[in-house]
Motif scaffolding. Structure first.
Motif, PDB file in Angstrom:
ATOM      1  N   SER A  44     -10.414  10.443   5.781  1.00  0.00           N
ATOM      2  CA  SER A  44     -10.149   9.199   6.517  1.00  0.00           C
ATOM      3  C   SER A  44     -11.481   8.616   6.975  1.00  0.00           C
ATOM      4  N   TYR A  45     -11.553   7.294   7.019  1.00  0.00           N
ATOM      5  CA  TYR A  45     -12.799   6.617   7.363  1.00  0.00           C
ATOM      6  C   TYR A  45     -12.570   5.631   8.505  1.00  0.00           C
ATOM      7  N   ASP A  46     -13.647   5.363   9.206  1.00  0.00           N
ATOM      8  CA  ASP A  46     -13.613   4.433  10.337  1.00  0.00           C
ATOM      9  C   ASP A  46     -14.503   3.237  10.001  1.00  0.00           C
ATOM     10  N   PHE A  47     -13.892   2.211   9.423  1.00  0.00           N
ATOM     11  CA  PHE A  47     -14.646   0.988   9.120  1.00  0.00           C
ATOM     12  C   PHE A  47     -14.824   0.199  10.415  1.00  0.00           C
ATOM     13  N   ASP A  48     -15.993  -0.405  10.554  1.00  0.00           N
ATOM     14  CA  ASP A  48     -16.286  -1.033  11.853  1.00  0.00           C
ATOM     15  C   ASP A  48     -15.842  -2.491  11.912  1.00  0.00           C
ATOM     16  N   GLY A  49     -15.371  -3.011  10.786  1.00  0.00           N
ATOM     17  CA  GLY A  49     -15.023  -4.432  10.771  1.00  0.00           C
ATOM     18  C   GLY A  49     -13.971  -4.785  11.806  1.00  0.00           C
ATOM     19  N   ASP A  50     -13.045  -3.858  12.056  1.00  0.00           N
ATOM     20  CA  ASP A  50     -11.977  -4.151  13.025  1.00  0.00           C
ATOM     21  C   ASP A  50     -12.151  -3.306  14.285  1.00  0.00           C
ATOM     22  N   GLY A  51     -13.387  -3.004  14.604  1.00  0.00           N
ATOM     23  CA  GLY A  51     -13.651  -2.297  15.862  1.00  0.00           C
ATOM     24  C   GLY A  51     -14.084  -0.860  15.605  1.00  0.00           C
ATOM     25  N   ILE A  52     -15.131  -0.454  16.281  1.00  0.00           N
ATOM     26  CA  ILE A  52     -15.628   0.912  16.109  1.00  0.00           C
ATOM     27  C   ILE A  52     -14.664   1.882  16.780  1.00  0.00           C
ATOM     28  N   GLY A  53     -14.249   2.873  16.033  1.00  0.00           N
ATOM     29  CA  GLY A  53     -13.335   3.877  16.590  1.00  0.00           C
ATOM     30  C   GLY A  53     -11.878   3.491  16.487  1.00  0.00           C
ATOM     31  N   ASP A  54     -11.611   2.285  16.023  1.00  0.00           N
ATOM     32  CA  ASP A  54     -10.221   1.831  15.913  1.00  0.00           C
ATOM     33  C   ASP A  54      -9.787   1.816  14.453  1.00  0.00           C
ATOM     34  N   ASN A  55      -8.470   1.883  14.267  1.00  0.00           N
ATOM     35  CA  ASN A  55      -7.869   1.661  12.947  1.00  0.00           C
ATOM     36  C   ASN A  55      -8.476   2.555  11.869  1.00  0.00           C
ATOM     37  N   LEU A  56      -8.469   3.850  12.112  1.00  0.00           N
ATOM     38  CA  LEU A  56      -8.931   4.764  11.071  1.00  0.00           C
ATOM     39  C   LEU A  56      -8.016   4.662   9.855  1.00  0.00           C
ATOM     40  N   LEU A  57      -8.614   4.804   8.687  1.00  0.00           N
ATOM     41  CA  LEU A  57      -7.834   4.611   7.468  1.00  0.00           C
ATOM     42  C   LEU A  57      -7.968   5.805   6.539  1.00  0.00           C
ATOM     43  N   ASP A  58      -6.818   6.318   6.101  1.00  0.00           N
ATOM     44  CA  ASP A  58      -6.793   7.366   5.092  1.00  0.00           C
ATOM     45  C   ASP A  58      -7.064   6.727   3.739  1.00  0.00           C
ATOM     46  N   ASN A  59      -7.864   7.398   2.952  1.00  0.00           N
ATOM     47  CA  ASN A  59      -8.191   6.912   1.616  1.00  0.00           C
ATOM     48  C   ASN A  59      -6.972   7.067   0.703  1.00  0.00           C
ATOM     49  N   ARG A  60      -6.523   5.959   0.129  1.00  0.00           N
ATOM     50  CA  ARG A  60      -5.316   6.001  -0.719  1.00  0.00           C
ATOM     51  C   ARG A  60      -5.689   6.111  -2.187  1.00  0.00           C
ATOM     52  N   THR A  61      -4.781   6.712  -2.953  1.00  0.00           N
ATOM     53  CA  THR A  61      -5.047   6.871  -4.372  1.00  0.00           C
ATOM     54  C   THR A  61      -4.992   5.525  -5.090  1.00  0.00           C
ATOM     55  N   LEU A  62      -5.803   5.411  -6.140  1.00  0.00           N
ATOM     56  CA  LEU A  62      -5.760   4.228  -7.002  1.00  0.00           C
ATOM     57  C   LEU A  62      -4.978   4.519  -8.271  1.00  0.00           C
ATOM     58  N   GLN A  63      -4.542   5.745  -8.433  1.00  0.00           N
ATOM     59  CA  GLN A  63      -3.756   6.094  -9.616  1.00  0.00           C
ATOM     60  C   GLN A  63      -2.332   5.571  -9.425  1.00  0.00           C
ATOM     61  N   GLY A  64      -1.929   4.699 -10.326  1.00  0.00           N
ATOM     62  CA  GLY A  64      -0.605   4.094 -10.226  1.00  0.00           C
ATOM     63  C   GLY A  64      -0.546   2.933  -9.247  1.00  0.00           C
ATOM     64  N   VAL A  65      -1.722   2.416  -8.874  1.00  0.00           N
ATOM     65  CA  VAL A  65      -1.763   1.366  -7.854  1.00  0.00           C
ATOM     66  C   VAL A  65      -1.449  -0.016  -8.448  1.00  0.00           C
ATOM     67  N   GLY A  66      -1.563  -0.132  -9.766  1.00  0.00           N
ATOM     68  CA  GLY A  66      -1.334  -1.423 -10.418  1.00  0.00           C
ATOM     69  C   GLY A  66       0.026  -2.003 -10.049  1.00  0.00           C
ATOM     70  N   LYS A  67       0.045  -3.281  -9.739  1.00  0.00           N
ATOM     71  CA  LYS A  67       1.282  -4.016  -9.420  1.00  0.00           C
ATOM     72  C   LYS A  67       2.008  -3.475  -8.190  1.00  0.00           C
ATOM     73  N   THR A  68       1.282  -2.831  -7.292  1.00  0.00           N
ATOM     74  CA  THR A  68       1.930  -2.395  -6.042  1.00  0.00           C
ATOM     75  C   THR A  68       1.395  -3.195  -4.859  1.00  0.00           C
ATOM     76  N   GLU A  69       0.927  -4.418  -5.118  1.00  0.00           N
ATOM     77  CA  GLU A  69       0.431  -5.242  -4.036  1.00  0.00           C
ATOM     78  C   GLU A  69       1.521  -5.440  -2.975  1.00  0.00           C
ATOM     79  N   PRO A  70       1.201  -5.668  -1.726  1.00  0.00           N
ATOM     80  CA  PRO A  70      -0.142  -5.896  -1.215  1.00  0.00           C
ATOM     81  C   PRO A  70      -0.899  -4.573  -1.056  1.00  0.00           C
ATOM     82  N   PHE A  71      -2.228  -4.691  -0.896  1.00  0.00           N
ATOM     83  CA  PHE A  71      -3.080  -3.515  -0.796  1.00  0.00           C
ATOM     84  C   PHE A  71      -3.653  -3.382   0.614  1.00  0.00           C
ATOM     85  N   LYS A  72      -4.262  -2.261   0.853  1.00  0.00           N
ATOM     86  CA  LYS A  72      -4.735  -1.860   2.170  1.00  0.00           C
ATOM     87  C   LYS A  72      -3.512  -1.424   2.994  1.00  0.00           C
ATOM     88  N   TRP A  73      -3.720  -0.512   3.902  1.00  0.00           N
ATOM     89  CA  TRP A  73      -2.609   0.048   4.669  1.00  0.00           C
ATOM     90  C   TRP A  73      -1.851  -1.020   5.448  1.00  0.00           C
TER      91      TRP A  73
END
Lengths: 655, 385, 505
Positions: A459-488
């Motif tokens: 899981s990563y903590d991107f700072d764009g939406d606040g430091i320490g907030d909204n941690l995100l688990d890395n999602r697989t890209l296998q089978g991701v085609g046509k499953t929009e929308p993307f991002k958690w």
């Protein structure tokens, strides 16, 4: 009269169509509410539930196959090089003097890793897609024998032990190692390794098999992820030791150093617990080398420099004298040449505290990295001639093998296997995906976090939406085609948006990927199938899996209590993709999260993509319902017994 | 064993019985008779004790186990201990990944050398230095209270307070066995032991379950007379339904209960109770079989028997170590030992050819064998087997 | 590169010179007709020439007057080098210098002065030879041009008065001029930011003075980097490890960063070429040309792996043109001055660069938010430092950090304090575009380490550091700083008198 009738007819038609329109609207509103359990419609469309089939998925379509070199093996006399071509189900033989292909044979099941016996008469080939090891006669390249091993074997090593000749195989998807006897060809043991064992090397006396594991072992939420170097006795498969590689992952190679008793494992030192407020100075990750000296002493030293990075270290080979190691950088298209005498001198004079901190000192590599040899795109495997004079590097996305003179460190030429596939947008997209040059100072590539398009389990903590907030688990890209929308949080309507300027801003910290490259990248991502999906279609469910399937599709409890539609598993995780591609609240909002609405991920291959939930707080599938379930919001589970939960887990593993 | 001529044997037996009852016991500390027939097991001549002063993190020691690489592991109320080469104990606790500080049982996977650790909050694996915790919330483990654990082939078996769990080490799949899907009387499983192709499960209040994983069959062994306090018909089956521990070795199944001790072999069942046999106490809670000899942990010390001869290690009221040796047809030999068990409440035992270790409620004890240790002679094929 | 040696005899304000200029003008007109830069032969050089015998002119008032006295000029020379192949690009300017060629190899910008009394500004030369076009109109002048990935011009402004470059109350700062002609300020330190050059990784490398616990001593110059939006200012190299004054840093082949160093701010005669390795910039400062006796005025990448350097030919063995600076081709480690490329004895060739395309530097997607007036500062462990505790003194642990802002007249003002978490981390919301300093304080409030106001955050920037005076080129440990579990401490902005952060337009 006629006109009046015409008007009346028109009025009737008008009212009828209006009635139909209004009725249709109310019917569709009711239909959607009934089947999604949602009071509001939002942007629910017919295609969220209908018109979806696996056959229509871009990843299920045939794609061009390329002569991408994988594993390499040089014969003991140094005259021939064998090259595994997994994408083509082929094995190629090249003359090392003329650098020409002499023979090609078909080897079914995605031949990926190679090992030769000391005589050079037998070639052992691990076939990643068929979970088998094939034995070939190197005289006529005829397949003599084959044996089933664990799931997705990728690397194999031969060793001559007092108990007999042995083969040690790294099974990347079943997280274990097969120990085989050669005569007869039998599996003696299958031992648990770390997560995604990816490379094997045996000590010269075959007393130890070193197994490098690609991913960190799932750890508790927000705790440090460590990978592992597994030490196994090749004779019988007994576990000798498990060396933790602190905060490391993506180890895809391992080599034993003659005369020193070292094992060298390239790695990425990952810093996912530190908020991504910058990239400079290896803030997100950097590459290094784990030096295992004996049972307990493991020192990680950097391969990167203060202002130049060499992303995605893959294969490593060491010369017969034990003086030089060659580490290929799959993301930065280079081979780093490590002077092991200099490294040994530094290790001998550094105190324990200095060694422990060495991996974070970006000015250290200049002490022992004596050269960087440029290569073609995406070098992944390497081999040395027995005399150590020629280095062979597979330039995977160029369909070539680079030959380097190790005395001058100058290229001697290429062994050409294919045309490079420049006309194939998927191949071009894979080049973008694996290219570190898109990030500041070549620090990492898409593949650094998505090996083979899958997950790194972090899981990563991107700072764009606040430091320490909204941690995100890395999602697989296998089978991701046509499953929009993307991002958690479903923010990105397309892969182009997901990987475009926003990504350059928050992570790459450079120019965005150019539009043409972005288009190719999308083509590549959409071509990635879920793991083993074709095989899973033909699976016959065990009784436990069948019970789990019934639980997944249950609409009433065993007591006859109806389960609300919006809390039935298959409403949000609707087959065949096992997602309805809508946002839902499943009671997992953390205090640091900005929203409780999260995208329902597809479940194809879910068993291979731990951890779970949007921030990766669930280490295992069980924890989704034993620890992180709130008021039956993530499916009604309060009536489940432990038997039922275990059955459901067994079913989820089949997706 | 018996030195009397065949013709005189009944008389000698009667005389022996009379002597056993009427002969006044020698005072404690009296010298042992000179000519004793050899015993099939070694006698302990002294105990070395390890308490909190010697580095035990708690007084209570629940289990002790020596792995095939010779390392000694000790399960305590407050963590797992590993005895280092220098004899010092290194503690491994929850902060290192142990699922809970209270360690209840230990078992080794002989093929990998991995140690499996049952705790009050889950099952833990120690493999090559890596510690992995399996709990009822993060895995398919039926319940967090793991009383017993054993490894049979590719499967780890865990006896828990809510059934038995079987983890397939190749596939990672769990199977659960309890009162809802087996003949198990109730789900409270106290111990478990692999026996070649079978698995024996000791169920609290439910006797013994014999399970054949290949066939998926379950067979129940219960006390035929169903009486808690009296064994109305000796040797008719398990002495009691409350199985506090069981073990198996080389075709012989041993059962501990709080109301006596049982054995099942190819001849059938054999039961022992306090008073009617040398068994030190009916309250038996652990058995470690070694070379056909049962080392039994009770609330009053340890009994050792091959079914014929017995040796009991207990403490006098003043805390001295007492050994009683019961040879068939011979007077009981009682001696005070130089040192005693750390405590009479014996919760775990590990015995090999060289030494015996005892986990007690007041520390860890090492039993040092006397010089005439029969295991020091070359082992017979049967013993090796 | 096929530069050929030539000795022209062009002299300023002499008939031959006029003829040469006229010829150059004619050539320029011809080139213009033929399509300007496109017809420039490969191997052409852009030179800055300073007359060997400058005419009588006003004494130097600012640093550029001294470096480029009246009559200095920027010209294009094409092979074969000779009077017919000169093209003055600074026509109409009383002085010019510091030429920079754009990555496309078709644009030349330089600094110039239209009239003696006027300020220096940045000009774009016309390869056709027409009068150059002024690109800036900065109050106080502009100097040291460079080009970032978007072809926007970066420069330093104002031009400091002679001898005041490191002491000026309003120090020279870096600015970027966008394509609409608007200048935005990039640096906000209390010491001058000068001599920018753009690295291939997209960062702007510049020279400034260290401001550290030894503040007050003679300025010790060092190299710093900043992103092209002014964010992420970082020390790059040099830490009192050689001559204190440095200028003209350039990224050279072979992973080298070359620069000119001297013991004195104003003495050109002692300038020598030095370099650091980008692999370990703080531990690799060396003399680029061992044994060189000739002073060096400029250093630029040449063709292949060679360099173009302007040495005084006095140092050139067997040179007939003693006493003037000339252009040489030389490789790192070679004995200076190397192979003579161009020399006009009437002029000092003080700067030379190739008119050739080179790979474009990487860009940078700015994460700034102009609507905000603050940024966030995250320190992972204020107790992690490279500063060693003197022998015999106990190591002290910081419990708070005081945030300082610079006062215009010198000194600093405390803005507030932040309590450290148990792991030494802290996070604070601090005023943007303000020179900030820090003091780590122990439990008694005693200062343990001090960084005088010298770094800044841009609006909306999230800025991090591993520690206080942490070891150079250090990556962080992978640990979750406790401070990120709390909202950032809010540090108020400085009193208006302290604030001097409004970007001038």
């Amino acid at each position: 009269m006629k006109r009046r009738g015409y008007i009346a007819l028109m009025l009737a038609a008008l009212m009828g169509s209006a009635g139909l329109g209004v009725g249709g609207y109310f019917w569709s509103v009711g239909h959607v509410r009934r089947w999604t359990g949602r009071p509001e419609l939002g942007y629910v469309g017919c295609n969220h539930c209908h018109f979806v089939s696996l056959e229509k998925m871009p990843w299920s379509h045939p794609r061009p196959r390329h002569a991408a070199p994988a594993g390499l093996a040089v014969t003991p006399d140094g005259t021939r090089l064998f090259v595994a071509l997994d994408d083509r189900d082929e094995l190629a033989e090249a003359d090392t003097a003329t650098r020409k292909i002499t023979r090609r044979v078909a080897v079914a099941g995605g031949p990926f890793g190679l090992a030769l016996d000391p005589t050079g008469e037998r070639l052992y080939v691990v076939c990643r897609d068929a979970d088998r090891v094939a034995v070939l006669d190197t005289r006529d390249l005829r397949e003599l024998d084959s044996i089933e091993v664990g799931t997705a074997p990728v690397s194999i090593a031969f060793g001559r032990t007092p108990a007999g000749d042995r083969l040690v195989v790294a099974n990347s998807m079943s997280d274990n190692v097969s120990v085989l006897s050669v005569a007869p060809l039998e599996e003696l043991a299958r031992r648990e390794a770390g997560r995604e064992p990816y490379a094997v090397a045996l000590a010269a006396d075959a007393s130890v098999a070193y197994v490098a594991n690609r991913l960190a072992i799932p750890a508790d939420y927000l705790s440090r992820p460590d990978a592992e170097l597994t030490l196994i006795d090749p004779a019988g498969g007994r576990i000798l030791a498990r060396h933790p590689l602190i905060s490391a992952h993506l180890s895809e190679g391992v080599a034993v150093v003659p005369h020193r008793g070292w094992a060298l494992t390239p790695l990425i030192q990952v810093r996912n617990l530190v908020p991504i407020t910058q990239v400079v100075q290896g803030w997100v990750m950097s590459t290094g080398l784990a030096v295992s000296q004996g049972r307990d002493a493991v020192t990680q030293v950097p391969l990167d420099e203060a202002n130049a990075f060499f992303a995605d270290p893959a294969a490593i080979v060491v010369d017969p004298a034990g003086q030089r190691a060659y580490v290929v950088s799959a993301g930065s298209d280079a081979v780093s040449v490590v002077d092991l005498d200099k490294l040994g001198h530094w290790l001998a004079h550094a105190d324990a505290a200095t060694r422990q901190d060495a991996i974070h000192d970006l000015s250290l590599a200049a002490e022992y990295v004596v050269a960087r040899i440029p290569t073609g795109r995406n070098p992944r495997h390497a081999a040395l001639s027995p005399d150590g004079r020629a280095l062979f590097v597979s330039e995977r996305l160029e369909d070539r093998v680079l030959v380097v003179d190790t005395a001058s460190l100058q290229p001697l030429g290429h062994i050409v296997l294919g045309d490079g596939g420049a006309a194939d947008p998927i191949r071009r997209g894979e080049r973008v995906f694996t290219k570190a040059a898109h990030t500041f100072q070549n620090q990492f590539s898409c593949r650094s976090c998505h090996p083979d398009g899958h997950v790194d389990g972090l899981s990563y903590d991107f700072d764009g939406d606040g430091i320490g907030d909204n941690l995100l688990d890395n999602r697989t890209l296998q089978g991701v085609g046509k499953t929009e929308p993307f991002k958690w949080i479903g923010k990105n309507p397309s892969l182009e948006v997901q990987c475009g300027p926003r990504f350059a801003r928050v992570l790459m910290r450079t120019d965005p990927i150019p539009p043409a490259d972005l288009k190719d990248l999308t083509a590549y991502l959409e071509s990635l199938p879920p793991p083993r999906w074709e095989r899973k279609q033909q699976l016959e469910l065990t009784p436990a899996q069948e019970r789990g399937r019934r639980l997944f599709f249950a609409t009433v409890t065993p007591a006859g209590q109806p389960i609300p539609r919006d809390r039935q598993c298959h409403t949000c995780h609707r087959p065949p993709l096992f997602t309805n591609r809508l946002l839902s609240s499943v009671g997992t909002k953390a205090p640091t999260d900005a929203t409780d609405q999260f995208d329902a991920p597809h479940l194809l291959g879910i068993a291979h993509s731990a951890p779970y939930l949007h921030d990766g707080r669930a280490k295992t599938l069980e924890e989704l319902w034993t620890i992180y379930q709130t008021n039956d919001l993530h499916g009604v589970s309060s009536y489940w017994s432990k038997h039922m939960l275990n059955d459901l887990i067994e079913y989820l593993k089949t997706l | 064993m018996n030195s009397a001529p065949p013709a005189l044997r009944p008389f000698a037996l009667a005389l022996g019985l009379v002597a056993l009852v009427a002969w006044p016991s020698p005072p404690a500390g009296a010298a042992a008779p000179a000519d004793h027939s050899p015993l099939p097991f070694p006698l302990i001549e002294r105990f070395e004790n390890y308490g909190q002063a010697e580095g035990m993190p708690s007084a209570k020691v629940h289990s002790v186990f020596k792995t095939s690489d010779g390392r000694l592991w000790v399960g305590t109320w407050n963590g797992l201990l590993l005895r280092e080469a220098d004899g010092r104990f290194r503690r491994i606790g929850p902060e290192d990944g142990l699922s809970h500080e209270m360690v209840l049982c230990l078992a080794e996977d002989p093929t990998t050398g991995d140690l499996w650790i049952g705790t009050m909050r889950g099952l833990t694996k120690y493999s090559g230095g890596r510690i992995t915790a399996y709990t009822q919330t993060n895995s398919g483990l039926p319940n967090n209270v793991v009383y017993g654990v054993d490894v049979l082939g590719d499967t780890v078996w865990a006896a828990t307070a809510a059934g038995t769990g079987a983890l397939n080490l190749k596939t990672g799949a769990w199977k659960l066995y309890d009162h809802t899907n087996t003949v198990m009387h109730e789900p409270w499983c106290y111990s478990i032991k692999g026996a070649q192709h079978l698995v024996y499960i000791g169920v609290w209040g439910g006797g013994i379950i014999e399970h054949d994983p290949k066939l998926g069959s379950f067979k129940e062994y219960r006390d035929p007379d169903r009486d808690f306090h009296y064994d109305l018909v000796p040797d008719d089956g398990p002495i009691n339904d409350i199985t506090s521990w069981l073990s198996w070795e080389d075709g012989v199944l041993w059962q501990c209960t709080y109301f006596g001790f049982s054995r099942r072999d190819h001849r059938g069942w054999k039961t022992w109770i306090e008073g009617k046999s040398p068994l030190l106490s009916n309250f038996t809670q652990f058995v470690w079989p070694h070379r056909g000899v049962a080392w039994i942990g009770t609330d009053r010390g340890a009994s050792v028997t091959d079914g014929n001869a017995w040796a009991n290690y207990s403490l006098t009221d003043s805390g001295e170590g007492l050994i009683e040796v019961h040879r068939p047809n011979q007077p009981v030999e009682r001696r005070v030992l130089a040192t005693a068990l750390a405590n009479g409440f014996v919760l775990g035992i590990h015995v090999d050819d060289r030494e015996a270790w005892f986990a007690t409620s007041r520390g860890l004890s090492r039993g040092v064998f006397a010089a005439d240790n029969p295991y020091q002679r070359p082992a017979t094929v049967a013993e090796v087997r | 590169m096929n530069e050929s040696v030539a000795h022209s005899s062009a002299r300023p304000r002499q008939p031959a010179g006029r003829i040469a200029l006229g010829l150059a003008g004619l050539v320029g007109l011809g080139l213009l007709a033929g399509g300007c830069g496109r017809s420039v032969p490969s191997g052409s050089l852009v030179l800055a020439q300073v007359p060997v015998a400058p005419g009588a002119s006003a004494t130097a008032a600012d640093v550029l007057d001294e470096r480029y006295p009246a009559g200095s000029r920027v010209l294009l020379v094409s092979p074969p080098f000779g009077p017919d192949n000169l093209r003055v690009l600074s026509r109409g300017l009383v002085a010019a210098g510091d030429p920079v060629v754009a990555p496309d190899g078709r644009r030349v910008i330089f600094v110039g002065k239209m009239a003696p009394g006027q300020a220096w500004q940045i000009y774009e030369g016309r390869l056709g030879g027409q009068r150059p076009k002024a690109l800036t109109a900065m109050p106080g002048g502009a100097m040291h041009p460079a080009l970032i990935a978007t072809d926007e011009i970066v420069f330093s402004s104002p031009v400091p008065k002679l001898g005041e470059i490191w002491t000026a109350i309003e120090p020279a700062a870096l600015y970027a001029r966008d394509h609409a002609g608007q200048a935005r300020r990039l640096t906000f330190g209390r010491r001058a930011a000068v001599e920018p050059t753009v690295l291939q990784d997209g960062r702007i490398l510049f020279v400034s003075a260290r401001v550290d616990p030894e503040e007050g001593k003679a300025p010790s110059l060092a190299l710093f980097t900043v992103n092209n939006d002014g964010s992420e200012v970082l020390a790059y190299a040099l830490n009192r490890d050689g001559a204190p004054f440095v200028r003209r840093p350039r990224e050279l082949p072979g992973g080298l960063i070359g620069f000119l160093a001297s013991e004195s701010e104003r003495e050109h005669a002692t300038l020598r070429a030095e370099a650091v390795r980008s692999a370990r910039p703080f531990a690799s400062r060396t003399n680029l040309f061992p044994g060189a006796v000739a002073p060096c005025r400029s250093l630029e990448p040449g063709a292949d792996a060679s360099l173009l350097a302007c040495f005084e030919s006095r140092g050139a063995a067997g040179s007939e043109n003693r006493g003037s600076f000339a252009v040489y081709r030389i490789a790192p480690g070679e004995t200076a001055p190397g192979e003579l490329v161009f020399d006009d004895p009437a002029w000092h060739e003080v700067e030379a660069t190739r008119l050739a395309a080179r790979s474009r530097p990487m860009g940078h997607m700015s994460a700034m938010n102009p609507e905000r007036d603050t940024g966030i500062l995250l320190c992972l462990d204020a107790n992690f430092t490279r500063v060693r505790v003197p022998a015999g003194q106990p190591a002290r642990t910081a419990e708070r950090v005081r945030v300082l802002a610079a006062r215009p007249a010198g000194g600093s003002e405390a803005l507030g304090e932040v309590v450290l978490q148990s792991d030494g981390s802290f996070m604070a919301e601090v005023p943007a575009d303000t020179a900030l300093g820090f003091e780590s304080l122990d439990a008694e409030g005693q200062v343990i380490h001090r960084l005088a106001p010298s770094i800044w955050v841009r609006p909306g920037e999230n800025r991090s550091c591993v520690g206080c005076h942490e070891p150079y080129n250090r990556s962080p440990r992978n640990a979750r700083p406790l401070a990120v579990g709390l909202p950032p401490a809010r540090i108020p902005g400085p009193s208006p008198v302290v604030t001097q952060t409004t970007p001038t337009r």
